[in-house]
Design a protein around this motif. Structure first.
Motif, PDB file in Angstrom:
ATOM      1  N   GLY A 138      74.291 -65.126   8.667  1.00 14.99           N
ATOM      2  CA  GLY A 138      73.557 -64.353   7.673  1.00 14.99           C
ATOM      3  C   GLY A 138      74.003 -64.663   6.263  1.00 14.99           C
ATOM      4  N   PRO A 139      73.441 -63.948   5.287  1.00 19.06           N
ATOM      5  CA  PRO A 139      73.755 -64.218   3.883  1.00 19.06           C
ATOM      6  C   PRO A 139      75.237 -63.977   3.577  1.00 19.06           C
ATOM      7  CG  PRO A 139      71.938 -62.640   4.087  1.00 19.06           C
ATOM      8  CD  PRO A 139      72.480 -62.875   5.456  1.00 19.06           C
ATOM      9  N   SER A 140      75.778 -64.848   2.750  1.00 17.51           N
ATOM     10  CA  SER A 140      77.177 -64.718   2.369  1.00 17.51           C
ATOM     11  C   SER A 140      77.359 -65.220   0.943  1.00 17.51           C
ATOM     12  CB  SER A 140      78.068 -65.506   3.327  1.00 17.51           C
ATOM     13  OG  SER A 140      77.716 -66.868   3.342  1.00 17.51           O
ATOM     14  N   TYR A 141      78.480 -64.864   0.349  1.00 13.97           N
ATOM     15  CA  TYR A 141      78.775 -65.311  -1.015  1.00 13.97           C
ATOM     16  C   TYR A 141      80.293 -65.443  -1.185  1.00 13.97           C
ATOM     17  CZ  TYR A 141      79.631 -60.320  -1.721  1.00 13.97           C
ATOM     18  OH  TYR A 141      80.100 -59.034  -1.598  1.00 13.97           O
ATOM     19  N   PRO A 142      80.730 -66.369  -2.058  1.00 19.74           N
ATOM     20  CA  PRO A 142      82.166 -66.542  -2.296  1.00 19.74           C
ATOM     21  C   PRO A 142      82.754 -65.346  -3.042  1.00 19.74           C
ATOM     22  CG  PRO A 142      80.917 -68.436  -3.101  1.00 19.74           C
ATOM     23  CD  PRO A 142      79.928 -67.374  -2.732  1.00 19.74           C
ATOM     24  N   ASN A 143      84.007 -65.050  -2.768  1.00 16.83           N
ATOM     25  CA  ASN A 143      84.746 -64.023  -3.495  1.00 16.83           C
ATOM     26  C   ASN A 143      86.220 -64.414  -3.488  1.00 16.83           C
ATOM     27  OD1 ASN A 143      85.608 -63.350  -0.903  1.00 16.83           O
ATOM     28  ND2 ASN A 143      85.296 -61.165  -1.151  1.00 16.83           N
ATOM     29  N   ARG A 144      87.079 -63.487  -3.828  1.00 18.29           N
ATOM     30  CA  ARG A 144      88.520 -63.756  -3.826  1.00 18.29           C
ATOM     31  C   ARG A 144      89.146 -63.196  -2.553  1.00 18.29           C
ATOM     32  NH1 ARG A 144      90.615 -65.701  -8.560  1.00 18.29           N
ATOM     33  NH2 ARG A 144      89.175 -65.647 -10.317  1.00 18.29           N
ATOM     34  N   ARG A 145      90.204 -63.852  -2.116  1.00 17.91           N
ATOM     35  CA  ARG A 145      90.954 -63.378  -0.957  1.00 17.91           C
ATOM     36  C   ARG A 145      91.751 -62.131  -1.328  1.00 17.91           C
ATOM     37  NH1 ARG A 145      93.811 -69.090   0.105  1.00 17.91           N
ATOM     38  NH2 ARG A 145      95.302 -68.016  -1.204  1.00 17.91           N
ATOM     39  N   LYS A 146      92.421 -61.523  -0.350  1.00 15.80           N
ATOM     40  CA  LYS A 146      93.239 -60.335  -0.611  1.00 15.80           C
ATOM     41  C   LYS A 146      94.340 -60.597  -1.631  1.00 15.80           C
ATOM     42  CE  LYS A 146      93.398 -59.448   3.977  1.00 15.80           C
ATOM     43  NZ  LYS A 146      93.977 -58.984   5.216  1.00 15.80           N
ATOM     44  N   ASP A 147      94.858 -61.825  -1.655  1.00 11.89           N
ATOM     45  CA  ASP A 147      95.941 -62.157  -2.582  1.00 11.89           C
ATOM     46  C   ASP A 147      95.439 -62.495  -3.983  1.00 11.89           C
ATOM     47  OD1 ASP A 147      94.844 -64.683  -2.255  1.00 11.89           O
ATOM     48  OD2 ASP A 147      96.629 -65.570  -1.352  1.00 11.89           O
TER      49      ASP A 147
END
Length: 104
Positions: free
Chosen positions: A31-40
């Motif tokens: 399904g749809p997805s987008y880049p983001n930042r990891r927990k760190d």
């Protein structure tokens, strides 16, 4: 990368690059997805907005055993990029963190 029998990598930019190109080639599956930042806070995260696999199966066990664990193993063993997959069973959202080692 392999040069004269010595392995180098994964390169420092591999988690970011993977999270950047994955939505293009991965959407049909989850399904749809987008880049983001990891927990760190580093680049290399990916959010799957509503996981098709989880929506269709409705089963936590299938999510963990047919998607999460095999995906983590594939990215680590075949591509040399550690991956942590963190499904949210309530919202059916899933956080993929490239470059993060999963908990054992």
């Amino acid at each position: 990368t392999d040069l004269d029998g010595k392995q180098f990598g994964p390169w420092f930019y591999a988690p970011f690059l993977t999270s950047f190109v994955t939505p293009t080639f991965f959407g049909f599956l989850v399904g749809p997805s987008y880049p983001n930042r990891r927990k760190d806070g580093e680049l290399g995260g990916l959010v799957v907005e509503k996981c098709k696999f989880l929506q269709e199966s409705g089963c936590k066990g299938m999510c963990l055993n047919i998607c999460k664990i095999p995906a983590q193993q594939f990215f680590k063993d075949e591509l040399g990029v550690p991956l942590t997959v963190s499904p949210n069973f309530v919202t059916q959202e899933c956080q993929w963190s490239f470059g993060e080692d999963p908990l054992p």
